[in-house]
Design a protein around this motif. Structure first.
Motif, mmCIF file in Angstrom:
data_model
loop_
_atom_site.group_PDB
_atom_site.id
_atom_site.type_symbol
_atom_site.label_atom_id
_atom_site.label_comp_id
_atom_site.label_asym_id
_atom_site.label_seq_id
_atom_site.Cartn_x
_atom_site.Cartn_y
_atom_site.Cartn_z
ATOM 1 N N LEU A 1 -9.404 0.538 -3.275
ATOM 2 C CA LEU A 1 -9.340 1.154 -1.951
ATOM 3 C C LEU A 1 -9.497 2.671 -2.050
ATOM 4 N N GLU A 2 -8.828 3.265 -3.031
ATOM 5 C CA GLU A 2 -8.944 4.715 -3.209
ATOM 6 C C GLU A 2 -10.389 5.101 -3.506
ATOM 7 N N TRP A 3 -11.041 4.366 -4.394
ATOM 8 C CA TRP A 3 -12.435 4.659 -4.742
ATOM 9 C C TRP A 3 -13.350 4.464 -3.533
ATOM 10 N N GLY B 1 -11.548 -3.329 -14.294
ATOM 11 C CA GLY B 1 -10.109 -3.172 -14.432
ATOM 12 C C GLY B 1 -9.414 -2.468 -13.282
ATOM 13 N N PHE B 2 -10.117 -2.225 -12.175
ATOM 14 C CA PHE B 2 -9.498 -1.575 -11.025
ATOM 15 C C PHE B 2 -8.490 -2.515 -10.357
ATOM 16 N N THR B 3 -7.359 -1.958 -9.941
ATOM 17 C CA THR B 3 -6.408 -2.701 -9.119
ATOM 18 C C THR B 3 -6.886 -2.618 -7.667
ATOM 19 N N ASP B 4 -6.277 -3.399 -6.782
ATOM 20 C CA ASP B 4 -6.641 -3.331 -5.367
ATOM 21 C C ASP B 4 -6.468 -1.916 -4.823
ATOM 22 N N VAL C 1 -3.758 -5.817 2.075
ATOM 23 C CA VAL C 1 -2.539 -5.153 1.611
ATOM 24 C C VAL C 1 -1.449 -5.309 2.669
ATOM 25 N N ARG C 2 -0.232 -5.242 2.218
ATOM 26 C CA ARG C 2 0.896 -5.286 3.137
ATOM 27 C C ARG C 2 1.195 -3.864 3.590
ATOM 28 N N ARG C 3 1.264 -3.703 4.924
ATOM 29 C CA ARG C 3 1.545 -2.374 5.476
ATOM 30 C C ARG C 3 2.157 -2.535 6.853
ATOM 31 N N GLY C 4 2.628 -1.407 7.361
ATOM 32 C CA GLY C 4 3.224 -1.416 8.685
ATOM 33 C C GLY C 4 4.669 -1.859 8.660
ATOM 34 N N GLU C 5 5.269 -1.795 9.835
ATOM 35 C CA GLU C 5 6.680 -2.104 9.978
ATOM 36 C C GLU C 5 7.029 -3.521 9.543
ATOM 37 N N ILE D 1 0.837 -1.186 0.000
ATOM 38 C CA ILE D 1 0.000 0.000 0.000
ATOM 39 C C ILE D 1 0.882 1.251 0.000
ATOM 40 N N ASP D 2 0.482 2.260 -0.768
ATOM 41 C CA ASP D 2 1.252 3.494 -0.730
ATOM 42 C C ASP D 2 0.680 4.419 0.350
ATOM 43 N N ALA D 3 1.449 5.414 0.723
ATOM 44 C CA ALA D 3 1.091 6.289 1.851
ATOM 45 C C ALA D 3 -0.219 7.037 1.607
ATOM 46 N N LYS D 4 -0.477 7.443 0.373
ATOM 47 C CA LYS D 4 -1.701 8.189 0.060
ATOM 48 C C LYS D 4 -2.949 7.343 0.336
ATOM 49 N N ILE D 5 -2.948 6.111 -0.144
ATOM 50 C CA ILE D 5 -4.086 5.214 0.054
ATOM 51 C C ILE D 5 -4.173 4.818 1.524
ATOM 52 N N ASP D 6 -3.038 4.539 2.131
ATOM 53 C CA ASP D 6 -3.004 4.151 3.542
ATOM 54 C C ASP D 6 -3.674 5.223 4.400
ATOM 55 N N ALA D 7 -3.442 6.483 4.077
ATOM 56 C CA ALA D 7 -4.007 7.591 4.852
ATOM 57 C C ALA D 7 -5.519 7.730 4.662
ATOM 58 N N LEU D 8 -6.054 7.258 3.554
ATOM 59 C CA LEU D 8 -7.501 7.344 3.307
ATOM 60 C C LEU D 8 -8.301 6.403 4.205
#
Length: 124
Positions: free
Chosen positions: A88-90, A81-84, A44-48, A4-11
């Protein structure tokens, strides 16, 4: 499963690990992994430690189940055709036509309209 990127993670306001979900649903972790594999949940993979996490909004702890309408909505978005990450963003981006986010609409049992709306995304 994706990083997961920081932008999506923050949403996404809150996350649960797969063992957390297994405990909430009173099932084995392997069952939760199968829900992810079958496309009924997004992990999604996230965190330390890069552990797998699912948005908490996808789980109805009181009913001990995945939020009604989520699997169908994810299928519609994948078929378009959306990716994961895009899903999540949508799902977690506010939309004035709902009001709120599509994820909130699903949690509040306004999923039929949300799925109809998701189906209208056929042309992106």
């Amino acid at each position: 499963m994706t990083e997961i990127d920081a932008k999506i993670d923050a949403l996404v306001p809150a996350w649960l690990t797969l063992p957390d979900i297994a405990e909430m649903l009173d099932v084995e972790v392997t069952r939760v992994r199968q829900l992810v594999k079958d496309g009924q949940l997004i992990a999604v993979r996230r965190g330390e430690n890069r552990a797998l996490h699912v948005p908490a909004a996808f789980i109805d702890g009181a009913e001990q189940k995945v939020v009604k309408g989520l699997a169908g909505t994810l299928t519609l978005l994948r078929d378009d055709g959306f990716t994961d990450e895009e899903m999540l963003e949508w799902l977690f981006t506010p939309d004035e036509s709902l009001p709120g986010t599509p994820a909130q609409a699903l949690r509040e049992s306004r999923g039929v309209g949300g799925k109809r709306w998701a189906g209208g995304l056929a042309v992106r």
